[in-house]
Design an enzyme around this catalytic site. Structure first.
Site, PDB file in Angstrom:
ATOM      1  N   ASP A  52     -23.007 -15.760  -7.760  1.00 18.32           N
ATOM      2  CA  ASP A  52     -22.521 -15.411  -6.421  1.00 18.32           C
ATOM      3  C   ASP A  52     -23.127 -16.399  -5.431  1.00 18.32           C
ATOM      4  OD1 ASP A  52     -21.252 -12.419  -5.423  1.00 18.32           O
ATOM      5  OD2 ASP A  52     -21.997 -13.783  -3.872  1.00 18.32           O
TER       6      ASP A  52
ATOM      7  N   THR B  55      -7.700  -8.048  -8.024  1.00 19.63           N
ATOM      8  CA  THR B  55      -6.304  -7.614  -7.822  1.00 19.63           C
ATOM      9  C   THR B  55      -5.581  -8.693  -7.036  1.00 19.63           C
ATOM     10  OG1 THR B  55      -7.050  -5.348  -7.820  1.00 19.63           O
ATOM     11  CG2 THR B  55      -4.861  -5.753  -6.907  1.00 19.63           C
TER      12      THR B  55
ATOM     13  N   PHE C 230      -9.411  -1.534 -13.465  1.00 22.84           N
ATOM     14  CA  PHE C 230      -8.930  -0.266 -12.899  1.00 22.84           C
ATOM     15  C   PHE C 230     -10.068   0.668 -12.510  1.00 22.84           C
ATOM     16  CE2 PHE C 230      -5.771  -1.950 -15.837  1.00 22.84           C
ATOM     17  CZ  PHE C 230      -4.619  -1.944 -15.067  1.00 22.84           C
TER      18      PHE C 230
ATOM     19  N   ARG D 257     -12.889   2.969 -10.859  1.00 22.36           N
ATOM     20  CA  ARG D 257     -12.979   3.735  -9.614  1.00 22.36           C
ATOM     21  C   ARG D 257     -14.410   3.712  -9.131  1.00 22.36           C
ATOM     22  NH1 ARG D 257     -11.975   9.165 -12.384  1.00 22.36           N
ATOM     23  NH2 ARG D 257     -13.174   7.972 -13.881  1.00 22.36           N
ATOM     24  N   GLU D 258     -14.609   3.582  -7.836  1.00 23.34           N
ATOM     25  CA  GLU D 258     -15.955   3.665  -7.292  1.00 23.34           C
ATOM     26  C   GLU D 258     -16.503   5.056  -7.612  1.00 23.34           C
ATOM     27  OE1 GLU D 258     -16.408   2.301  -3.285  1.00 23.34           O
ATOM     28  OE2 GLU D 258     -15.106   0.589  -3.630  1.00 23.34           O
TER      29      GLU D 258
ATOM     30  N   GLY E 226      -8.372   5.993   1.459  1.00 23.55           N
ATOM     31  CA  GLY E 226      -8.963   4.841   2.152  1.00 23.55           C
ATOM     32  C   GLY E 226      -9.627   3.969   1.104  1.00 23.55           C
TER      33      GLY E 226
ATOM     34  N   CYS F 177      -9.378  -0.609  -1.868  1.00 24.26           N
ATOM     35  CA  CYS F 177      -8.302  -0.968  -2.803  1.00 24.26           C
ATOM     36  C   CYS F 177      -6.936  -0.417  -2.412  1.00 24.26           C
ATOM     37  CB  CYS F 177      -8.670  -0.511  -4.205  1.00 24.26           C
ATOM     38  SG  CYS F 177     -10.102  -1.373  -4.848  1.00 24.26           S
TER      39      CYS F 177
ATOM     40  N   LYS G 173     -14.740   8.292   0.135  1.00 20.52           N
ATOM     41  CA  LYS G 173     -14.659   9.334  -0.894  1.00 20.52           C
ATOM     42  C   LYS G 173     -16.087   9.664  -1.311  1.00 20.52           C
ATOM     43  CE  LYS G 173     -14.313   6.820  -5.236  1.00 20.52           C
ATOM     44  NZ  LYS G 173     -13.499   6.601  -6.401  1.00 20.52           N
TER      45      LYS G 173
HETATM   46  C1  UDX Z   1      -8.779   3.045  -6.771  1.00 21.31           C
HETATM   47  C2  UDX Z   1      -8.086   3.266  -8.120  1.00 21.31           C
HETATM   48  O1  UDX Z   1      -8.207   4.645  -8.498  1.00 21.31           O
HETATM   49  C3  UDX Z   1      -8.725   2.379  -9.178  1.00 21.31           C
HETATM   50  O2  UDX Z   1      -8.046   2.524 -10.412  1.00 21.31           O
HETATM   51  C4  UDX Z   1      -8.650   0.927  -8.699  1.00 21.31           C
HETATM   52  O3  UDX Z   1      -9.294   0.086  -9.631  1.00 21.31           O
HETATM   53  C5  UDX Z   1      -9.300   0.783  -7.337  1.00 21.31           C
HETATM   54  O4  UDX Z   1      -8.691   1.680  -6.415  1.00 21.31           O
HETATM   55  P1  UDX Z   1     -11.082   3.835  -5.647  1.00 21.31           P
HETATM   56  O5  UDX Z   1     -10.753   2.973  -4.480  1.00 21.31           O
HETATM   57  O6  UDX Z   1     -12.471   3.840  -6.194  1.00 21.31           O
HETATM   58  O7  UDX Z   1     -10.135   3.465  -6.901  1.00 21.31           O
HETATM   59  O8  UDX Z   1     -10.722   5.312  -5.196  1.00 21.31           O
HETATM   60  P2  UDX Z   1      -9.889   6.547  -5.770  1.00 21.31           P
HETATM   61  O9  UDX Z   1     -10.763   7.449  -6.556  1.00 21.31           O
HETATM   62  O10 UDX Z   1      -8.647   6.094  -6.407  1.00 21.31           O
HETATM   63  O11 UDX Z   1      -9.546   7.277  -4.388  1.00 21.31           O
HETATM   64  C6  UDX Z   1      -8.844   6.582  -3.366  1.00 21.31           C
HETATM   65  C7  UDX Z   1      -8.705   7.416  -2.151  1.00 21.31           C
HETATM   66  O12 UDX Z   1      -7.748   8.437  -2.367  1.00 21.31           O
HETATM   67  C8  UDX Z   1      -9.971   8.127  -1.656  1.00 21.31           C
HETATM   68  O13 UDX Z   1     -10.032   7.969  -0.249  1.00 21.31           O
HETATM   69  C9  UDX Z   1      -9.745   9.571  -2.042  1.00 21.31           C
HETATM   70  O14 UDX Z   1     -10.419  10.458  -1.173  1.00 21.31           O
HETATM   71  C10 UDX Z   1      -8.239   9.687  -1.894  1.00 21.31           C
HETATM   72  N1  UDX Z   1      -7.651  10.757  -2.740  1.00 21.31           N
HETATM   73  C11 UDX Z   1      -7.726  10.703  -4.080  1.00 21.31           C
HETATM   74  C12 UDX Z   1      -6.953  11.797  -2.115  1.00 21.31           C
HETATM   75  O15 UDX Z   1      -6.857  11.859  -0.887  1.00 21.31           O
HETATM   76  N2  UDX Z   1      -6.371  12.760  -2.900  1.00 21.31           N
HETATM   77  C13 UDX Z   1      -6.448  12.740  -4.252  1.00 21.31           C
HETATM   78  O16 UDX Z   1      -5.899  13.636  -4.887  1.00 21.31           O
HETATM   79  C14 UDX Z   1      -7.149  11.682  -4.862  1.00 21.31           C
END
Ligand code: UDX
Length: 475
Positions: free
Chosen positions: A30, A122, A153, A155-156, A261, A264, A327
């Protein structure tokens, strides 16, 4: 195998640590010296459960090292994972590819032996092909290099687990040799029965944006249903549960509330829109614009509902905000719906106090206005309304009766539909939830038993003022 991971942000730091853990010799690269120094000490520059342990274990085991030198990376390995960021461009919805292009350009000139570059970021469909052309013209004479795409893919909050046990591995390759190398890299994960999809680069690139678009669509769909529920007295949680029993639909990503939010989903659907328009197929995915709009509308609905609970004005009212991250189980506040709501309410004259279990430092850095408090109960002291905006399990464990004693008025808006309404109401709280009736209907009884929230002023859906934090949705 010897691998490098270029770019040690969220994706790269987790990938580097996990690849070392499955047995490879990994060099993380980095340009950020502070980040590299922290990672070398086993410290993750962001909150991710399990990551510090994997980093420390592999740093100590000697399989994981970090550097700021791309030359060292070129000398170290012949498989290079590219994990740098592809944020939204400041001037459009499109993805900014300058970091990816810069890595490919720089690395190309440093390679002295045949290599495989593997992009994980991505990117818009067609990027691998364009990068292959850039690579080809910059290689030294006699050196061959190929570029493959292997979208991530994770998820955080579950990033380590998602890397060790992904639902699937997708690789976009242009030669059997690249496919063989990637199967070897992921051999321990494949041995556990993980699905492996080997395809062309364009399909691999599309799998990622299509999957994120589908998830975003699911969330906005149920949020649209929540609006209909609010207009009819129906309950969106029961609706989602009932829909989710259909195996073709499934319950996951059908949780209605404040919307999505993070770094991603929002940027990926916008970049997809932009790329589709370039490809003259914008109309095919134009629904994504509406997905984005529905998503932003939930922020306005939350502000409106809070305003109603306060009798029509935020002026001089004390508002406790529970949750700042986009989240739970993350300290990430990028495009956080919770912070957007906190900012708007502060702009409209409220005295806002924000609590979050992990995201306070990041929140303070992007939104200096509100007060921040490290204790949830203290954040609620003397509050006229409490807003539950990010569904950390910590908030479900709060004692509603004890909390009722510290607030000025026991009013709560559950914008994530994650609290137990019966429990909070039994403790004397006036609880409002998005898409849920003001009281849970008893099976077999008529709607007449439902209590309606008193509406004092504040019409729903007032458009946000120009320049307000809620009007910052993309054009
Ligand atoms: C996402 C994808 O899930 C992951 O596969 C990709 O690699 C990166 O983007 P992430 O950004 O970590 O992952 O968050 P994710 O768990 O998908 O949640 C995204 C947002 O959706 C959060 O703000 C969460 O609060 C919201 N959410 C999720 C909802 O509002 N309702 C739901 O039912 C699920």
């Amino acid at each position: 195998m010897r691998l490098t991971v270029i770019g040690t942000g969220y994706l790269g730091a987790v990938h580097a640590a996990c690849m070392a853990d499955i047995g490879h010799d990994v060099l993380g690269v980095d340009t950020d010296t502070t980040k590299i120094a922290a990672l070398a000490q086993g410290q993750a520059p962001f909150f991710e459960p399990g990551l510090p342990e994997v980093l420390t274990r592999n740093n100590r085991g000697g399989r994981l090292r970090f550097t700021t030198s791309l030359q060292e990376a070129a000398d170290f390995a012949d498989v290079h994972f590219v994990c740098v960021g592809t944020p939204q461009r400041a001037d459009s919805l499109a993805a900014d590819l300058t970091h990816v292009e810069a890595v490919v350009d720089a690395l190309a000139g440093l390679l002295t032996r045949d290599s495989l570059l593997v992009g994980k970021s991505t990117v818009p469909v067609g990027t691998t092909r364009a990068l292959a052309r850039r690579l080809a013209v910059r290689l030294r004479p006699g050196v061959k290099a190929e570029i493959a795409w292997n979208p991530e893919f994770l998820r955080e909050g579950f990033a380590v687990q998602d890397t060790f046990r992904p639902d699937r591995l997708v690789v976009g390759v242009t030669s059997p040799e690249a496919d063989r190398v990637l199967r070897e890299v992921y051999a321990p994960i494949l041995a556990a029965g993980t699905a492996y999809v080997s395809t062309d680069p364009a399909t691999a690139e599309l799998v990622k944006v299509a999957a994120n678009s589908f998830l975003a669509t699911k969330i906005s769909f149920i949020n649209a249903m929540a609006e209909v529920c609010d207009a009819t007295g129906a309950d969106v949680v029961t609706l989602a549960d009932a829909m989710g029993h259909d195996a073709r639909i499934g319950r996951r990503f059908l949780s209605a509330g404040l919307g999505f939010g993070g770094g991603c989903l929002p940027k990926d659907i916008r970049a997809f829109l932009a790329r589709a328009e370039e490809l003259k197929v914008g109309e095919a995915v134009s629904f994504l614009r509406q997905i984005d709009e529905i998503n932003h509308r939930q922020r306005r609905r939350t502000v409106d509902a809070a305003c109603q609970l306060l009798g029509g004005t935020f002026d001089g009212q004390r508002v406790a905000v529970l949750g700042a991250t986009f989240k739970p189980d993350s300290d990430d506040v990028r495009d956080s719906p919770a912070l957007a709501v906190a900012a708007e309410i502060a702009d409209r004259g409220a005295d806002v106090v924000v609590h979050d279990p992990k995201g306070l430092d990041n929140a303070r850095a992007v939104l200096p206005g509100p007060a921040y408090c490290a204790d949830a109960t203290e954040a609620c002291r003397d509050a006229d309304v409490v807003l539950h905006l990010t569904e950390w399990s910590h908030y479900r464990d709060l004692d509603p009766a004890a909390l009722a004693d510290v607030v000025r008025a026991p009013r709560i808006l559950d914008a994530r539909n994650a609290l137990d309404p019966a429990l909070w109401r039994a403790a004397g709280w006036h609880l409002r939830a998005l898409g849920r009736p003001a009281s849970v209907p008893q099976p077999g009884t008529s709607d007449a038993r439902r209590v309606t929230i008193p509406q004092r002023g504040a019409p729903e859906s007032a458009a946000p003022a120009a320049g307000s934090p809620l009007s910052r949705a993309p054009k």
